[in-house]
Design a protein around this motif. Structure first.
Motif, PDB file in Angstrom:
ATOM      1  N   GLU A 239      17.150 -12.149  10.451  1.00 52.75           N
ATOM      2  CA  GLU A 239      16.492 -10.529  10.317  1.00 52.75           C
ATOM      3  C   GLU A 239      17.624  -9.871  11.037  1.00 52.75           C
ATOM      4  O   GLU A 239      18.504 -10.137  11.965  1.00 52.75           O
ATOM      5  N   THR A 240      17.909  -8.688  10.125  1.00 48.57           N
ATOM      6  CA  THR A 240      19.049  -7.748  10.856  1.00 48.57           C
ATOM      7  C   THR A 240      18.223  -6.310  10.754  1.00 48.57           C
ATOM      8  O   THR A 240      17.089  -6.245  10.387  1.00 48.57           O
ATOM      9  N   GLU A 241      18.923  -5.257  11.122  1.00 51.80           N
ATOM     10  CA  GLU A 241      18.344  -4.147  11.396  1.00 51.80           C
ATOM     11  C   GLU A 241      18.093  -3.561   9.875  1.00 51.80           C
ATOM     12  O   GLU A 241      17.586  -2.585   9.477  1.00 51.80           O
ATOM     13  N   LEU A 242      19.146  -4.097   8.963  1.00 51.71           N
ATOM     14  CA  LEU A 242      19.377  -3.274   7.819  1.00 51.71           C
ATOM     15  C   LEU A 242      18.091  -4.065   7.015  1.00 51.71           C
ATOM     16  O   LEU A 242      17.547  -3.126   6.028  1.00 51.71           O
ATOM     17  N   TYR A 243      17.804  -5.222   6.887  1.00 56.69           N
ATOM     18  CA  TYR A 243      16.916  -5.884   6.179  1.00 56.69           C
ATOM     19  C   TYR A 243      16.330  -7.087   6.815  1.00 56.69           C
ATOM     20  O   TYR A 243      16.874  -7.694   7.368  1.00 56.69           O
ATOM     21  N   ARG A 244      15.113  -7.234   6.388  1.00 58.85           N
ATOM     22  CA  ARG A 244      14.314  -8.483   6.611  1.00 58.85           C
ATOM     23  C   ARG A 244      13.893  -9.227   5.481  1.00 58.85           C
ATOM     24  O   ARG A 244      13.170  -8.321   4.688  1.00 58.85           O
TER      25      ARG A 244
ATOM     26  N   ARG B 167       0.848  -1.070  -0.147  1.00 57.77           N
ATOM     27  CA  ARG B 167       0.013  -0.141  -0.118  1.00 57.77           C
ATOM     28  C   ARG B 167       0.914   1.245   0.019  1.00 57.77           C
ATOM     29  O   ARG B 167       1.779   1.322   0.790  1.00 57.77           O
ATOM     30  N   ALA B 168       0.559   2.196  -0.838  1.00 52.94           N
ATOM     31  CA  ALA B 168       1.214   3.618  -1.032  1.00 52.94           C
ATOM     32  C   ALA B 168       0.769   4.256   0.448  1.00 52.94           C
ATOM     33  O   ALA B 168      -0.673   4.422   0.518  1.00 52.94           O
ATOM     34  N   LEU B 169       1.538   4.910   1.052  1.00 46.57           N
ATOM     35  CA  LEU B 169       1.166   5.628   2.255  1.00 46.57           C
ATOM     36  C   LEU B 169       1.146   7.185   1.979  1.00 46.57           C
ATOM     37  O   LEU B 169       2.252   7.649   1.197  1.00 46.57           O
ATOM     38  N   GLU B 170       0.250   7.977   2.385  1.00 42.73           N
ATOM     39  CA  GLU B 170       0.430   9.666   2.307  1.00 42.73           C
ATOM     40  C   GLU B 170       0.871  10.106   3.415  1.00 42.73           C
ATOM     41  O   GLU B 170       0.612   9.447   4.723  1.00 42.73           O
ATOM     42  N   LEU B 171       1.794  10.924   3.533  1.00 43.60           N
ATOM     43  CA  LEU B 171       2.309  11.410   4.677  1.00 43.60           C
ATOM     44  C   LEU B 171       1.472  12.655   5.197  1.00 43.60           C
ATOM     45  O   LEU B 171       1.174  13.424   4.381  1.00 43.60           O
ATOM     46  N   PRO B 172       1.310  12.488   6.220  1.00 46.13           N
ATOM     47  CA  PRO B 172       0.386  13.501   6.921  1.00 46.13           C
ATOM     48  C   PRO B 172       1.002  14.975   7.112  1.00 46.13           C
ATOM     49  O   PRO B 172       2.402  14.996   7.061  1.00 46.13           O
ATOM     50  N   PRO B 173       0.503  15.977   7.324  1.00 40.26           N
ATOM     51  CA  PRO B 173       1.152  17.245   7.332  1.00 40.26           C
ATOM     52  C   PRO B 173       2.174  17.440   8.643  1.00 40.26           C
ATOM     53  O   PRO B 173       3.109  18.212   8.245  1.00 40.26           O
ATOM     54  N   ASP B 174       1.676  16.814   9.693  1.00 43.46           N
ATOM     55  CA  ASP B 174       2.915  16.942  10.444  1.00 43.46           C
ATOM     56  C   ASP B 174       2.944  15.620  11.507  1.00 43.46           C
ATOM     57  O   ASP B 174       2.080  14.774  11.411  1.00 43.46           O
ATOM     58  N   GLY B 175       4.089  15.222  11.575  1.00 40.53           N
ATOM     59  CA  GLY B 175       4.359  13.900  12.333  1.00 40.53           C
ATOM     60  C   GLY B 175       4.846  12.899  11.301  1.00 40.53           C
ATOM     61  O   GLY B 175       5.204  13.394  10.152  1.00 40.53           O
ATOM     62  N   LEU B 176       5.577  11.978  11.969  1.00 39.38           N
ATOM     63  CA  LEU B 176       6.455  11.044  11.337  1.00 39.38           C
ATOM     64  C   LEU B 176       5.793   9.878  10.999  1.00 39.38           C
ATOM     65  O   LEU B 176       4.689   9.331  11.694  1.00 39.38           O
ATOM     66  N   VAL B 177       6.043   9.232   9.940  1.00 39.07           N
ATOM     67  CA  VAL B 177       5.537   7.890   9.500  1.00 39.07           C
ATOM     68  C   VAL B 177       6.835   7.132   9.606  1.00 39.07           C
ATOM     69  O   VAL B 177       7.683   7.223   8.596  1.00 39.07           O
ATOM     70  N   ILE B 178       6.974   6.047  10.630  1.00 33.53           N
ATOM     71  CA  ILE B 178       8.180   5.305  10.676  1.00 33.53           C
ATOM     72  C   ILE B 178       7.959   4.061  10.585  1.00 33.53           C
ATOM     73  O   ILE B 178       6.926   3.317  10.465  1.00 33.53           O
ATOM     74  N   SER B 179       9.110   3.162   9.916  1.00 32.66           N
ATOM     75  CA  SER B 179       9.046   1.594   9.914  1.00 32.66           C
ATOM     76  C   SER B 179       8.662   1.073  11.172  1.00 32.66           C
ATOM     77  O   SER B 179       9.249   1.718  12.150  1.00 32.66           O
ATOM     78  N   THR B 180       8.163  -0.012  11.123  1.00 34.35           N
ATOM     79  CA  THR B 180       8.138  -0.762  12.397  1.00 34.35           C
ATOM     80  C   THR B 180       9.323  -1.252  12.970  1.00 34.35           C
ATOM     81  O   THR B 180       9.386  -1.226  14.399  1.00 34.35           O
ATOM     82  N   MET B 181      10.411  -1.351  12.083  1.00 35.92           N
ATOM     83  CA  MET B 181      11.896  -1.831  12.700  1.00 35.92           C
ATOM     84  C   MET B 181      12.177  -0.736  13.474  1.00 35.92           C
ATOM     85  O   MET B 181      12.545  -0.826  14.661  1.00 35.92           O
ATOM     86  N   LEU B 182      12.030   0.539  12.978  1.00 34.96           N
ATOM     87  CA  LEU B 182      12.272   1.796  13.767  1.00 34.96           C
ATOM     88  C   LEU B 182      11.597   1.935  15.145  1.00 34.96           C
ATOM     89  O   LEU B 182      12.122   2.114  16.239  1.00 34.96           O
ATOM     90  N   ALA B 183      10.274   1.828  15.047  1.00 32.50           N
ATOM     91  CA  ALA B 183       9.288   1.844  16.213  1.00 32.50           C
ATOM     92  C   ALA B 183       9.771   0.691  17.202  1.00 32.50           C
ATOM     93  O   ALA B 183       9.697   1.097  18.297  1.00 32.50           O
ATOM     94  N   LYS B 184      10.387  -0.431  16.780  1.00 35.65           N
ATOM     95  CA  LYS B 184      10.665  -1.300  17.738  1.00 35.65           C
ATOM     96  C   LYS B 184      12.032  -0.985  18.408  1.00 35.65           C
ATOM     97  O   LYS B 184      12.308  -1.156  19.532  1.00 35.65           O
ATOM     98  N   LEU B 185      12.961  -0.579  17.420  1.00 34.03           N
ATOM     99  CA  LEU B 185      14.174  -0.163  17.889  1.00 34.03           C
ATOM    100  C   LEU B 185      14.102   0.786  19.231  1.00 34.03           C
ATOM    101  O   LEU B 185      14.664   1.104  20.200  1.00 34.03           O
ATOM    102  N   LEU B 186      12.887   1.863  18.835  1.00 30.81           N
ATOM    103  CA  LEU B 186      13.018   3.060  19.785  1.00 30.81           C
ATOM    104  C   LEU B 186      11.745   2.747  20.834  1.00 30.81           C
ATOM    105  O   LEU B 186      11.473   3.299  21.513  1.00 30.81           O
ATOM    106  N   ASP B 187      11.215   1.610  20.514  1.00 36.24           N
ATOM    107  CA  ASP B 187      10.049   1.358  21.379  1.00 36.24           C
ATOM    108  C   ASP B 187       8.968   2.471  21.589  1.00 36.24           C
ATOM    109  O   ASP B 187       8.464   2.792  22.547  1.00 36.24           O
ATOM    110  N   VAL B 188       8.502   2.741  20.330  1.00 35.39           N
ATOM    111  CA  VAL B 188       7.653   3.738  20.151  1.00 35.39           C
ATOM    112  C   VAL B 188       6.363   3.201  19.588  1.00 35.39           C
ATOM    113  O   VAL B 188       6.415   2.323  18.741  1.00 35.39           O
ATOM    114  N   ARG B 189       5.152   3.615  20.009  1.00 37.56           N
ATOM    115  CA  ARG B 189       3.827   3.480  19.219  1.00 37.56           C
ATOM    116  C   ARG B 189       3.052   4.444  18.694  1.00 37.56           C
ATOM    117  O   ARG B 189       3.570   5.660  19.097  1.00 37.56           O
ATOM    118  N   VAL B 190       2.273   4.503  17.743  1.00 37.65           N
ATOM    119  CA  VAL B 190       1.614   5.689  17.242  1.00 37.65           C
ATOM    120  C   VAL B 190       0.859   6.480  18.401  1.00 37.65           C
ATOM    121  O   VAL B 190       0.583   6.008  19.132  1.00 37.65           O
TER     122      VAL B 190
END
Lengths: 237, 789
Positions: free
Chosen positions: B739-744, B539-562
């Motif tokens: 799985e690595t941080e670089l690619y899955r 699916r192509a994602l549209e970027l919202p006017p403010d805020g980040l759209v991040i990969s689930t890998m980054l979300a995992k690394l940073l332990d963040v949720r939407v």
């Protein structure tokens, strides 16, 4: 080369086994004729060649020399597929050690053969003929030795063979049980008129035959006709 | 006491059962082979890397800055634990190699003039280093030089800080820093489109107006120094000079790739050999069990003669070890050869000046011990049974197997079965354990096939999603530094350009709680037409006017949720620090990207519209003209052609993966073959008499083969779909482990892969069944009449 009334005929049969440098002459120019409906007992010591003869007559083996004819088929010229066909259509075998299929019941062991035969009798009927109508659903492991041998006979005759070959059918049985088995063979022979050859080295059994052939050293040494056949039930040893 | 006679029996048994012994040995050898291959590869890559790094003094910490005065080097040297410091100028530039249409991306790296390199020393393969005060003499990285056939004396052109410079190649070299040379935005090394070019330090300083300054520092540390502590100190020291963050050797790109490759080999050494050795153990169990059943009376006899239970047990243990030994020896040869081959493939891929393939005994001993252990484990049950057999009982024939009508009673279907089918079905039901081993063995072979071929599916899927669906651009132009958005319009006017799309990449530290990741924030238009943010589902994602759209890998690394906010510390320009909420996450196979609307990004950076790259859609007919123009644009630092990137990705994969897939196909076939062959041979041995009886009764060869092989076929038929399921599960496991941080690697198994796996597994099964079928033809019909089993 079919002659009237003759089921099997052999001329100058020879069989040589070679093991290494040793040549064993199992049969040496044997001649034989079996009339239709005849019950023949083959007597002879171990190594006299009677099993080799039976194997050739039964289409399990081929002679090294000479010829064997079943009606108008020359057995000595058949290839493996032809011999298989011959065994399938015309021969019933009974072995010393029954050789039933352990994973099949008595009825199924008989059906095994009737399924591939051209004009078989119903398997139940075959088992009734040998007196085992009540043990149809028993597996071999649940039957006594004599019962197993009678299943083997039922299996051999269910296809209505032209030729019934029994190799030491009582060899593994005590005399009482042996008699029961011979009674079955006798009954089949009488009711179906099957040409029957029975190998034994028990001379007593020879009394139930029409004709007795005594083998030794790869040839028939002696031949006699029983003026009157004794009933199997009368035999003891 | 074991006599010579028992020894001779052992050798004769092994020889008599050679087909089965060899079939098990092959399965075992596959396991040993993979294990030895993986362990020796790990050993040799590690040894080579360590030796290379040490000899060429590969640095421990690296730092990139905008511009730092030379005297800072002394301050860096004073950081506790630092042994040596080398300061350099490192820049990216567009190169023009004669005869090559596309622009080439060059990494320009400075060399100290008139003195030896302290760190990251080059290994000269040809020619010499640039002379002092010879600003146009360069050394090229060997694979790049080879890819273009460049030799000392040849020339190439580079756009150095906006000016064309004619460069003369004086040397060809390898460097521990670029064992794996990968260009910006690439996934695979492409030696034709990316190269390392070393020039004199002063020449490069002058070219980039960095007189008396540097923009890159390498540090080596004293043994035992914690790099993290040094990284911290370096960061603090360079903060005021536009430092984009120091990093330790572990995060250095080339080294990171090499180390993760070594890790993957380690993973490989655990999962696959386990499967093969487990199956081999089961097969040993089956064959030994049968051998002991056949030799029951002999065992009784030996015991009656006074052989102790221990002697008997030892005899059969030796038999199992004999099988194991054949497997281990075969496996050692196979493993040595595969290891050498594998290491060579890696050496080709990773550029080492030398290769240390001198595996120590450890890998071989470990593999040998594990395999013999597996054989022993397999032998255990059967041997115990043989030892426990009382002599009198042993000399009697075993009780005939009991069959029951059971489920195969008089139900409707059962009544319609013919007798041969009944025989084979009852056989399967009567020995469920053995049937299970056969089914499981064939299923594992199919599973290994699925795993092997799944890689190809996964790669095709990655190419499809990452390159073909998501990326609609043909060419991506990277700029040396952020520029006003006007450059997009300039590029749009170039020949052949159909559409353009800006992007802005900003190096940053992203923080959430105590977790911190260095990741470029990528600014893209809200609705991208060319370079699209695509999730794994396509699916192509549209970027919202403010805020980040991040990969689930980054979300995992940073332990963040939407909904959580991330603190962004920008590492360039005015170095603003701001908090932005995460508005969405998406799954991606490659990297751990973070996207943001480009306008929002520029706003947060307190800058007008600026871009660091422009994606172009190009008319294929005008590519040559476009490339000519691009090569001469002063601000362009890189040009990436998507088509070439896809091709490189495919070629590299074809070179490495395809070969390994074929190895595993061979191994899987050995597995299926070994299992089927043994199952059928054991069945033949047990039921030879039964089958001969049937032949005597007038059954044809084909008909009795049906009974014998029908059983195997039935089990294989069950095994094939089970194998697909197991293959899927195993793929999940392996994909997870790789799985690595670089690619899955995505878990994608195409229907055709299942089809092929079943076909190949089925064929291997059929071949071994065919070999056994030939033995059926040689059944001795006469023997059965006279003998009792």
């Amino acid at each position: 080369m079919a002659s009237p009334g003759i089921t099997l005929r052999a001329r100058g049969l020879g069989k040589v086994y070679r093991t290494g440098d040793v040549e064993v002459h199992a049969l040496r120019g044997l001649d034989l004729e079996l009339a239709s409906g005849e019950l023949v007992v083959l007597l002879g010591p171990s190594g006299s060649g009677k099993s080799t003869l039976l194997n050739i007559l039964g289409g399990l083996d081929t002679p090294t020399s000479g010829e064997a004819w079943f009606l108008d088929h020359e057995l000595s010229r058949l290839d493996d597929a032809g011999l298989t066909r011959y065994r399938r259509d015309h021969v019933g075998f009974v072995f010393q050690f029954y050789n039933l299929i352990p994973s099949l019941t008595a009825l199924e062991n008989v059906s095994l053969v009737t399924e591939i035969a051209r004009d078989p009798m119903p398997p139940r009927e075959a088992l009734e003929l040998v007196g085992l109508g009540g043990r149809l659903d028993h597996f071999p492991a649940q039957l006594s030795g004599g019962e197993q041998q009678r299943v083997a006979i039922a299996r051999a005759i269910a296809k209505r063979p032209d030729l019934l070959l029994c190799d030491e059918p009582t060899g593994a049985l005590d005399s009482q049980t042996g008699v029961l088995v011979l009674e079955a063979v006798e009954r089949i022979h009488e009711e179906l008129g099957t040409t029957t050859v029975l190998i034994t080295h028990n001379a007593v059994i020879a009394d139930m035959a029409d004709r007795v052939l005594v083998m030794g050293d790869g040839a028939i040494h002696d031949e006699r006709r029983n003026a009157a056949r004794r009933r199997a039930r009368e035999l003891t040893w | 006491m074991v006599t010579g006679a028992l020894h001779r029996k052992l050798y004769r048994d092994l020889w008599r059962l050679r087909g089965q012994v060899l079939a098990i040995a092959l399965v075992m050898a596959s396991g040993v082979g993979v294990l030895v291959m993986a362990l020796t590869t790990v050993e040799s890559l590690e040894e080579t890397a360590v030796a290379y790094y040490e000899r060429n003094r590969f640095a421990d910490v690296f730092a990139q800055v905008e511009r730092a005065p030379e005297h800072l080097a002394a301050r860096l040297r004073q950081i506790p634990g630092v042994q040596a410091v080398e300061t350099r100028v490192v820049r990216t530039a567009v190169l023009d190699v004669e005869g090559f249409e596309e622009p080439v991306i060059g990494q320009l790296v400075s060399l100290p003039e008139g003195e030896a390199l302290r760190l990251n020393r080059l290994t000269l393969r040809q020619g010499r280093l640039p002379r002092a005060a010879a600003p146009d003499e360069v050394v090229l990285l060997e694979p790049f030089a080879k890819a273009h056939g460049l030799d000392p004396g040849d020339r190439l052109r580079a756009v150095v800080n906006g000016r064309w410079r004619e460069l003369t190649v004086v040397g060809i070299a390898l460097s521990p820093e670029f064992v794996y040379a990968i260009g910006p935005g690439s996934l695979m090394p492409d030696n034709r489109r990316y190269g390392i070019v070393w020039l004199g330090h002063e020449a490069l300083q002058a070219a980039y107006d960095l007189d008396g300054a540097f923009n890159h520092a390498s540090l080596s540390l004293l043994r035992g120094t914690d790099p993290a502590a040094v990284v911290d100190r370096v960061d603090r020291l360079l903060e005021g000079y536009g430092g984009t963050g120091a990093y330790a050797r572990a995060d250095q790109l080339s080294n990171w790739f090499l180390m993760s490759e070594i890790d993957q080999q380690r993973t490989l050494s655990t999962i696959l050999p386990t499967i093969f050795l487990a199956v081999a153990a089961f097969l040993t169990h089956m064959v030994l069990g049968r051998l002991i059943a056949v030799e029951r009376s002999e065992i009784g006899l030996l015991k009656a003669f006074g052989y102790r239970n221990r002697d008997i047990a030892l005899h059969y243990v030796r038999f199992a070890l004999g099988i194991g030994l054949v497997g281990v020896l075969l496996g050692w040869f196979l493993g040595y050869w595969l290891g050498l081959y594998n290491t060579r493939v890696y050496a080709e891929f990773y550029h080492f000046p030398f290769l240390l393939f001198r595996p120590g005994p450890q890998a071989f001993l470990a593999a040998g011990a594990i395999s013999l252990g597996a054989a022993l484990l397999g032998a255990l049950g059967a041997v115990r049974e043989a030892a426990a057999l009382p002599p009198a009982e042993a000399m009697r024939p075993p009780a005939p197997p009991m069959f029951r009508r059971g489920t195969l009673g008089r139900s409707g279907i059962a009544n319609r079965l013919d007798q041969p089918t009944r025989i084979l079905l009852r056989q399967v039901i009567r020995w469920p354990g053995r049937s299970f081993i056969t089914t499981a063995g064939i299923a594992m072979a199919v599973a290994v096939l699925v795993v092997a071929m799944q890689w190809l599916d996964a790669i095709e899927h990655m190419i499809d999603v990452y390159f073909l669906q998501a990326q609609q651009q043909d060419v991506s132009v990277g700029l040396a530094e952020a520029r006003s958005g006007e450059i997009e319009r300039d590029l749009a006017r170039l020949p052949g350009v159909i559409a353009t799309e800006p992007m802005r990449s900003v190096p940053a530290k992203l923080r959430h709680g105590w977790r911190e990741e260095r990741e470029a924030l990528q600014g893209l238009p809200a609705r991208q037409q060319l370079y699209r943010v695509y999730d794994a589902e396509g699916r192509a994602l549209e970027l919202p006017p403010d805020g980040l759209v991040i990969s689930t890998m980054l979300a995992k690394l940073l332990d963040v949720r939407v909904g959580d906010a991330i603190t962004v510390e920008v590492l360039e320009g005015r170095r603003p620090v701001f908090d932005v909420p995460v508005v969405a996450t998406f799954e991606t196979y490659i990297g751990s990207p973070a996207y943001i609307d480009i306008h929002a990004l520029n706003r947060l950076m307190h800058e007008g519209s600026s871009v660091t790259g422009v994606h172009l859609r190009v008319d294929a007919l005008e590519r040559a003209a476009l490339f000519r123009e691009l090569k001469s644009l002063p601000r362009v630092s890189s040009v990436t052609v998507k088509q070439a990137a896809v091709q490189t990705f495919r070629d590299t994969m074809a070179e490495t993966i395809t070969i390994f897939v074929s190895f595993f196909i061979v191994f899987a076939c050995a597995l299926a073959f070994g299992v089927t062959y043994n199952a059928a041979r054991i069945a033949l041995s047990e039921r030879g008499r039964e089958l001969a009886t049937l032949r005597v009764l007038g059954f044809t060869r084909a008909e009795i083969s049906y009974i014998l092989l029908g059983e195997v076929a039935l089990l294989a038929f069950l095994a094939l779909p089970l194998g697909c399921l197991a293959g899927y599960a195993l793929s999940t496991l392996i994909v997870g482990a790789f799985e690595t941080e670089l690619y899955r690697v995505p878990l994608v198994v195409r229907a055709s892969t299942y089809g092929w796996a079943m076909l190949i597994g089925g064929l291997a099964t059929a071949v071994s069944a065919f070999l056994v079928r030939r033995r059926v033809d040689r059944l001795d019909l006469i023997a059965v009449l006279k003998t009792r089993e």
